[in-house]
Design an enzyme around this catalytic site. Sequence first.
Site, short mmCIF file in Angstrom:
data_model
loop_
_atom_site.label_atom_id
_atom_site.label_comp_id
_atom_site.label_asym_id
_atom_site.label_seq_id
_atom_site.Cartn_x
_atom_site.Cartn_y
_atom_site.Cartn_z
N HIS A 274 -0.26 8.02 4.24
CA HIS A 274 0.87 6.71 5.41
C HIS A 274 2.44 7.85 5.24
O HIS A 274 3.20 7.03 6.48
CB HIS A 274 1.28 5.73 5.04
CG HIS A 274 -0.45 5.49 5.10
ND1 HIS A 274 -1.16 5.40 5.76
CD2 HIS A 274 -1.18 4.88 3.55
CE1 HIS A 274 -2.84 5.49 5.69
NE2 HIS A 274 -2.71 5.02 4.09
N ASP B 239 0.58 -1.37 0.10
CA ASP B 239 -0.17 -0.01 0.03
C ASP B 239 0.68 1.33 0.20
O ASP B 239 1.26 1.55 1.22
CB ASP B 239 -1.08 -0.24 1.08
CG ASP B 239 -1.80 1.13 1.14
OD1 ASP B 239 -1.62 1.78 0.51
OD2 ASP B 239 -2.81 1.21 1.87
N GLY C 199 -4.70 1.94 7.93
CA GLY C 199 -5.86 1.43 8.46
C GLY C 199 -5.57 -0.29 8.27
O GLY C 199 -5.65 -1.06 9.55
C1 LIG Z 1 -7.63 -2.40 0.81
C2 LIG Z 1 -8.62 -1.60 -0.16
C3 LIG Z 1 -8.36 -0.25 0.38
C4 LIG Z 1 -8.95 1.02 -0.07
C5 LIG Z 1 -7.82 2.10 -0.06
C6 LIG Z 1 -8.18 3.06 0.85
C7 LIG Z 1 -5.87 3.52 0.99
C8 LIG Z 1 -5.02 3.06 2.20
O1 LIG Z 1 -3.65 3.67 2.49
C9 LIG Z 1 -5.88 4.52 3.46
C10 LIG Z 1 -5.79 4.69 4.97
O2 LIG Z 1 -5.33 3.40 5.59
S1 LIG Z 1 -6.55 5.48 5.44
C11 LIG Z 1 -6.53 4.89 7.46
C12 LIG Z 1 -7.17 4.62 7.96
N1 LIG Z 1 -8.90 4.73 7.80
C13 LIG Z 1 -8.97 5.87 8.82
O3 LIG Z 1 -8.06 6.69 9.48
C14 LIG Z 1 -10.22 6.67 8.88
C15 LIG Z 1 -10.60 6.56 10.54
N2 LIG Z 1 -12.44 6.63 10.74
C16 LIG Z 1 -12.62 7.62 10.07
O4 LIG Z 1 -11.31 9.05 10.19
C17 LIG Z 1 -14.03 8.73 10.37
O5 LIG Z 1 -14.66 7.49 10.84
C18 LIG Z 1 -14.90 8.92 8.80
C19 LIG Z 1 -13.81 9.86 8.41
C20 LIG Z 1 -14.58 7.96 8.10
C21 LIG Z 1 -15.95 8.86 8.96
O6 LIG Z 1 -16.00 9.84 10.25
P1 LIG Z 1 -18.09 11.00 9.69
O7 LIG Z 1 -17.20 12.19 8.67
O8 LIG Z 1 -18.14 11.38 11.39
O9 LIG Z 1 -18.83 10.51 9.43
P2 LIG Z 1 -20.67 8.86 10.60
O10 LIG Z 1 -21.19 11.11 10.72
O11 LIG Z 1 -20.20 9.18 12.13
O12 LIG Z 1 -21.00 8.90 9.96
C22 LIG Z 1 -21.72 8.55 8.18
C23 LIG Z 1 -22.16 7.99 7.37
O13 LIG Z 1 -21.01 6.94 7.11
C24 LIG Z 1 -20.96 5.71 7.56
N3 LIG Z 1 -19.80 5.92 7.72
C25 LIG Z 1 -19.25 6.27 9.17
N4 LIG Z 1 -17.95 5.80 9.01
C26 LIG Z 1 -17.39 4.53 8.25
C27 LIG Z 1 -16.39 4.19 7.92
N5 LIG Z 1 -15.39 3.71 8.52
N6 LIG Z 1 -16.80 2.76 7.27
C28 LIG Z 1 -18.34 3.19 6.56
N7 LIG Z 1 -19.42 3.84 7.05
C29 LIG Z 1 -19.04 4.93 7.27
C30 LIG Z 1 -21.79 5.75 9.26
O14 LIG Z 1 -22.09 4.19 9.59
C31 LIG Z 1 -22.46 7.03 8.60
O15 LIG Z 1 -23.50 6.50 7.70
P3 LIG Z 1 -25.54 5.73 8.49
O16 LIG Z 1 -26.03 7.12 8.84
O17 LIG Z 1 -25.70 5.10 7.14
O18 LIG Z 1 -24.92 4.88 9.50
#
Ligand SMILES: CCCCCCC[C@@H](O)CC(=O)SCCNC(=O)CCNC(=O)[C@H](O)C(C)(C)COP(=O)(O)OP(=O)(O)OC[C@H]1O[C@@H](n2cnc3c(N)ncnc32)[C@H](O)[C@@H]1OP(=O)(O)O
Length: 285
Positions: free
Chosen positions: A192, A187, A210
């Site tokens: 990162h 990745d 992640g």
């Molecule tokens: C193998 C495939 C690889 C794919 C490519 C990826 C490449 C990688 O290099 C990238 C990474 O590793 S990034 C690092 C890992 N991820 C993170 O750090 C994300 C951490 N999470 C956040 O920041 C917030 O939860 C955030 C921002 C994700 C969401 O927070 P909010 O905007 O506050 O959302 P919220 O208001 O709580 O919810 C809105 C609706 O979205 C749904 N939701 C929330 N978090 C979710 C999540 N993590 N995944 C999926 N859906 C999510 C909620 O359920 C909500 O929808 P609903 O109302 O229908 O329930």
Amino acid sequence: MPIDARAALAAAPRRAEIAWNHKDVQLYHLGLGAGVPATDPDELRYTLESRLQVLPSFATVAGAGTAAFGGMGADGIDVDLAAVLHGGQSVRVHRPIPVTGRAVQTSKVAAVYDKGKAAVIVLRTEAHDDEGPLWTNDAQIFVRGEGGFGGERGPSGRLALPDRAPDRTAERPIREDQALLYRLSGDWNPLHADPAFAKLAGFDRPILHGLCTYGMVLKAVTDTLLDGDVSRIAAYRTRFAGVVFPGETLRIRMWRVGDGRVQVAVTAAGRDDAPVLADTLVEHS
Ligand SMILES: CCCCCCC[C@@H](O)CC(=O)SCCNC(=O)CCNC(=O)[C@H](O)C(C)(C)COP(=O)(O)OP(=O)(O)OC[C@H]1O[C@@H](n2cnc3c(N)ncnc32)[C@H](O)[C@@H]1OP(=O)(O)O
């Protein structure tokens, strides 16, 4: 249009022939912080080729992440990498992953959800070898700013925590250079590693992958509750609830919830236990 859900869902699966060997597995485990202390027999199962076993989360990097990044360029999907966060992940292994392997991996967009302010793309990857199915993975990719296209909102997938103290708690420090090591497993997202790119994405400094947290936590559960035996793991799913920075410490709380299931909650120990992994479940024998 950056996301055309109909085109993405209609696209034919992408097919890749992948291969891996002990070095890929060892590098992956080292990227999760395995091998400390270096002579501990329990750690040698992750680091020494003569005793090696493969953590099932290796399925997310086998073939050096070809499925993940292939999916980001799939028909109907043209998004800015700086807007992408990994939202969630599940892996189901149909049998233990061999140390050396060759497989055919197919990946396709299985769903595109419209969360209003964001889109969630579900990318499904399946792998099989000559002996049959090996694994099925779902990656949920959270694309900020790409919602509002009039699609289905999709499931919430929330899992309430048990109303009692955890059965076990483990802490796992993350090395300062861990993302730099982990990315060598495939990745290469600059989020990162490159401070300038991290700033563009809205972060003060590079964040941890992640999937690195994902693997670290599976290893901790395996070592704490499953006798260090990866062959007992059947499935593992999580939602990435908050970012993690290299140098932090993960606090991993575990509950045995019956029927071969362990529920897990992960927080950043030095940051007021800010949530890191939620809705997390390990299924095992
Ligand atoms: C193998 C495939 C690889 C794919 C490519 C990826 C490449 C990688 O290099 C990238 C990474 O590793 S990034 C690092 C890992 N991820 C993170 O750090 C994300 C951490 N999470 C956040 O920041 C917030 O939860 C955030 C921002 C994700 C969401 O927070 P909010 O905007 O506050 O959302 P919220 O208001 O709580 O919810 C809105 C609706 O979205 C749904 N939701 C929330 N978090 C979710 C999540 N993590 N995944 C999926 N859906 C999510 C909620 O359920 C909500 O929808 P609903 O109302 O229908 O329930």
